[in-house]
Design a protein around this motif. Structure first.
Motif, short mmCIF file in Angstrom:
data_model
loop_
_atom_site.label_atom_id
_atom_site.label_comp_id
_atom_site.label_asym_id
_atom_site.label_seq_id
_atom_site.Cartn_x
_atom_site.Cartn_y
_atom_site.Cartn_z
N GLN A 123 0.80 -1.11 -0.07
CA GLN A 123 -0.05 0.00 -0.04
C GLN A 123 0.89 1.26 0.03
O GLN A 123 0.46 2.32 -0.67
CB GLN A 123 -0.90 0.11 1.14
N GLY A 150 1.26 0.67 -4.28
CA GLY A 150 0.12 -0.26 -4.57
C GLY A 150 0.56 -1.63 -5.42
O GLY A 150 1.83 -1.82 -5.63
N THR A 205 -6.11 -9.18 -7.36
CA THR A 205 -6.65 -8.93 -8.49
C THR A 205 -7.67 -9.85 -9.01
O THR A 205 -7.21 -10.76 -10.09
CB THR A 205 -5.27 -8.87 -9.45
N ASN A 226 -6.63 -2.75 -11.22
CA ASN A 226 -7.54 -1.90 -11.26
C ASN A 226 -8.05 -1.29 -10.24
O ASN A 226 -7.72 -1.67 -8.88
CB ASN A 226 -8.94 -2.42 -12.15
N ASP A 227 -9.05 -0.29 -10.18
CA ASP A 227 -9.64 0.14 -8.71
C ASP A 227 -10.22 -0.80 -7.99
O ASP A 227 -10.11 -0.74 -6.67
CB ASP A 227 -10.72 1.22 -9.21
N LYS A 228 -10.63 -2.08 -8.62
CA LYS A 228 -11.27 -2.99 -7.61
C LYS A 228 -10.22 -3.36 -6.66
O LYS A 228 -10.07 -3.92 -5.80
CB LYS A 228 -11.89 -4.10 -8.45
N SER A 229 -8.94 -3.68 -7.40
CA SER A 229 -7.81 -4.32 -6.88
C SER A 229 -7.32 -3.33 -5.52
O SER A 229 -6.95 -3.93 -4.54
CB SER A 229 -6.51 -4.44 -7.68
N ASN A 230 -6.96 -2.17 -6.04
CA ASN A 230 -6.75 -1.26 -4.86
C ASN A 230 -7.87 -1.19 -3.74
O ASN A 230 -7.37 -0.88 -2.59
CB ASN A 230 -6.29 0.25 -5.68
N ASN A 231 -8.94 -1.16 -4.03
CA ASN A 231 -10.01 -1.19 -2.86
C ASN A 231 -9.90 -2.34 -2.20
O ASN A 231 -9.76 -2.34 -1.03
CB ASN A 231 -11.42 -1.10 -3.78
N GLU A 280 -6.93 -1.83 0.20
CA GLU A 280 -7.28 -1.18 1.33
C GLU A 280 -8.11 -1.93 2.26
O GLU A 280 -8.28 -1.68 3.40
CB GLU A 280 -7.97 0.11 0.91
#
Length: 139
Positions: free
Chosen positions: A35, A40, A113, A119-124, A127
């Motif tokens: 993170q 990321g 992933t 993508n944004d889903k991965s980073n969400n 988190e």
């Protein structure tokens, strides 16, 4: 599969070491490194790419089988000093930490992933994993 299941899966891959290893201690340094310090999952992939191991990391992201990683390859990507700091943060010595990281890192990246891409889903998910870990460690 949630974070706890992932960690248990990584722990079971260790065979005889699993009783003496607190696999949850690995998650904090690893997710924190993903993170904050690697930028990321995308940053981690860039690190692997620049170390000549992009195909290995990309296999963890993709939907096929995950390629294994060796201790030497981990040293190549992160360096002994960074790995030593992560091991110390997890409460383990480097010798014990590396095999766990070898088992856990591909699995964690794979689960972060689920669409086969960063993508944004991965980073969400990353988190959320940090949030879950924080709650888990408070108990």
């Amino acid at each position: 599969m949630n974070l706890s299941d992932m960690l248990k899966g990584a722990q079971s891959m260790l065979g005889g070491q699993q009783e003496e290893t607190n696999i949850a201690a690995l998650a904090g340094p690893l997710l924190g490194m993903l993170q904050k310090e690697s930028g990321g999952i995308g940053g981690l992939l860039e690190k692997f790419q620049s170390s000549g191991l992009g195909d290995v990391a990309q296999s963890w992201v993709g939907t096929g089988d995950n390629l294994p990683i060796s201790q030497d390859q981990l040293m190549q990507v992160f360096g002994e000093q960074k790995l030593g700091a992560m091991a110390q943060e997890s409460g383990m010595d480097l010798k014990k930490f590396l095999p766990i990281l070898m088992a856990a890192l591909p699995m964690i990246i794979d689960k972060l992933t689920p669409d086969g891409e960063v993508n944004d889903k991965s980073n969400n998910l990353l988190e959320q994993g940090m949030g879950l870990l924080g709650q888990f460690l408070k108990k």
